[in-house]
Design a protein around this motif. Structure first.
Motif, PDB file in Angstrom:
ATOM      1  N   LEU A 173      -3.758  -2.424  -7.200  1.00 39.28           N
ATOM      2  CA  LEU A 173      -3.290  -3.340  -6.166  1.00 39.28           C
ATOM      3  C   LEU A 173      -4.098  -4.628  -6.179  1.00 39.28           C
ATOM      4  O   LEU A 173      -3.541  -5.734  -6.079  1.00 39.28           O
ATOM      5  CB  LEU A 173      -3.379  -2.651  -4.806  1.00 39.28           C
ATOM      6  N   ARG A 174      -5.407  -4.538  -6.332  1.00 39.97           N
ATOM      7  CA  ARG A 174      -6.266  -5.724  -6.341  1.00 39.97           C
ATOM      8  C   ARG A 174      -5.991  -6.619  -7.544  1.00 39.97           C
ATOM      9  O   ARG A 174      -5.878  -7.840  -7.412  1.00 39.97           O
ATOM     10  CB  ARG A 174      -7.729  -5.285  -6.326  1.00 39.97           C
ATOM     11  N   LEU A 175      -5.849  -6.016  -8.716  1.00 43.59           N
ATOM     12  CA  LEU A 175      -5.633  -6.799  -9.929  1.00 43.59           C
ATOM     13  C   LEU A 175      -4.270  -7.480  -9.922  1.00 43.59           C
ATOM     14  O   LEU A 175      -4.154  -8.655 -10.299  1.00 43.59           O
ATOM     15  CB  LEU A 175      -5.761  -5.889 -11.159  1.00 43.59           C
ATOM     16  N   ARG A 176      -3.241  -6.774  -9.485  1.00 45.06           N
ATOM     17  CA  ARG A 176      -1.908  -7.376  -9.464  1.00 45.06           C
ATOM     18  C   ARG A 176      -1.808  -8.469  -8.404  1.00 45.06           C
ATOM     19  O   ARG A 176      -1.081  -9.442  -8.580  1.00 45.06           O
ATOM     20  CB  ARG A 176      -0.853  -6.295  -9.230  1.00 45.06           C
ATOM     21  N   ARG A 177      -2.526  -8.305  -7.313  1.00 41.20           N
ATOM     22  CA  ARG A 177      -2.549  -9.370  -6.312  1.00 41.20           C
ATOM     23  C   ARG A 177      -3.247 -10.611  -6.861  1.00 41.20           C
ATOM     24  O   ARG A 177      -2.825 -11.742  -6.598  1.00 41.20           O
ATOM     25  CB  ARG A 177      -3.258  -8.884  -5.046  1.00 41.20           C
ATOM     26  N   ARG A 178      -4.309 -10.405  -7.620  1.00 38.86           N
ATOM     27  CA  ARG A 178      -5.028 -11.525  -8.211  1.00 38.86           C
ATOM     28  C   ARG A 178      -4.136 -12.286  -9.190  1.00 38.86           C
ATOM     29  O   ARG A 178      -4.222 -13.510  -9.301  1.00 38.86           O
ATOM     30  CB  ARG A 178      -6.277 -11.014  -8.927  1.00 38.86           C
TER      31      ARG A 178
ATOM     32  N   LYS B  11       0.823  -1.214   0.000  1.00 36.58           N
ATOM     33  CA  LYS B  11       0.000   0.000   0.000  1.00 36.58           C
ATOM     34  C   LYS B  11       0.853   1.258   0.000  1.00 36.58           C
ATOM     35  O   LYS B  11       0.530   2.238  -0.683  1.00 36.58           O
ATOM     36  CB  LYS B  11      -0.944  -0.013   1.208  1.00 36.58           C
TER      37      LYS B  11
ATOM     38  N   GLU C  18      -6.274   1.436  -5.721  1.00 33.36           N
ATOM     39  CA  GLU C  18      -6.826   0.237  -5.098  1.00 33.36           C
ATOM     40  C   GLU C  18      -7.088  -0.849  -6.147  1.00 33.36           C
ATOM     41  O   GLU C  18      -6.844  -2.033  -5.912  1.00 33.36           O
ATOM     42  CB  GLU C  18      -8.130   0.586  -4.369  1.00 33.36           C
ATOM     43  N   ALA C  19      -7.577  -0.434  -7.325  1.00 36.39           N
ATOM     44  CA  ALA C  19      -7.827  -1.401  -8.394  1.00 36.39           C
ATOM     45  C   ALA C  19      -6.527  -2.015  -8.893  1.00 36.39           C
ATOM     46  O   ALA C  19      -6.449  -3.221  -9.153  1.00 36.39           O
ATOM     47  CB  ALA C  19      -8.572  -0.722  -9.541  1.00 36.39           C
TER      48      ALA C  19
END
Length: 253
Positions: free
Chosen positions: A150-155, A126, A147-148
């Motif tokens: 971070l979420r997409l790369r984590r997925r 973050k 936030e998007a």
């Protein structure tokens, strides 16, 4: 007198030397990627060297290892449904985003340092994504595009964070293992190892390793980069020949 005073002020500005230093080694500095590559792991080994005149620290040490892949520019778009189709609406352009990012620490980052220190030192996913230089525009307090991202790369398993990723083998020797998925791009990877105690940074060490293509893959990549026109013509001809052969083989008389 003025010269002597300037010298003294110069020493005060530098501040006292740190009593600790880091010695870091990686499990490899160069890894060849072939057609059978399914991912690997990189191990980071480190040792804390102390000044012989420094006293022991009562609180112990904390270590944070951050691995950054090759930088790339990308755009995150917001999509909205309009009837049966989806359309692009607002978007945010990111200047330099690590294509791979792994943060491993000896314990939860919230216990290692406060939020202000984590943002200043960019400790954690973050804090890195929230850095002002990630986008061309000024960051908002709650930026949905960050936030998007971070979420997409984590997925995709390209952004990972492990609060127990660094293990101390002794009070002064530690080890960390970071998985590299098969989707991690080739290029240079920067490794940053930060030593802290009581939320205060004591020492920093930087290293680097490379993921490179080898064999036929490297030859094709070099040919496509240096002879782009010939490569395009060859690919087009191969597609035409493959289509013609398929029509001959599967032709119904």
């Amino acid at each position: 007198m003025r010269v002597r005073l300037a010298v003294i002020l110069g020493f005060l500005a530098i501040g006292p030397a740190s009593a600790e230093s880091l010695v870091v080694s990686l499990s490899f500095n160069r890894l060849a990627v072939t057609s059978t590559y399914t991912g690997t792991s990189v191990a980071v080994f480190g040792a804390i060297e102390r000044d012989g005149q420094a006293g022991a620290r009562s609180g112990g040490y904390d270590v944070v290892v951050t691995i950054r892949g090759p930088r790339q520019a990308l755009t995150v778009r917001e999509k909205a449904a309009m009837g049966p189709v989806w359309i692009n609406r607002a978007q945010q352009k990111f200047a330099e985003v690590p294509s791979f990012l792994a943060v491993l620490s000896s314990r939860p980052l919230s216990e290692i340092a406060d939020e202000a220190t984590r943002r200043r030192l960019r400790l954690g996913l973050k804090a890195i994504v929230a850095a002002p230089d990630m986008t061309l525009a000024a960051p908002a307090p709650d930026d949905p595009f960050r936030e998007a991202l971070l979420r997409l790369r984590r997925r995709e398993r390209l952004f990972t964070e492990s609060e127990a990723g660094v293990r101390f083998l002794s009070p002064s020797v530690f080890r960390s293992i970071a998985p590299l998925p098969a989707t991690a791009p080739v290029g240079a990877y920067d490794v940053e190892v930060l030593l802290l105690a009581g939320g205060v940074p004591l020492a920093r060490h930087e290293a680097r390793f490379d993921l490179v293509k080898s064999g036929v893959e490297q030859s094709l990549a070099t040919f496509a980069r240096e002879w782009s026109l010939a490569y395009g013509l060859a690919v087009g001809a191969l597609a035409l020949i493959s289509g013609w052969l398929a029509s001959v083989i599967f032709r119904r008389d």
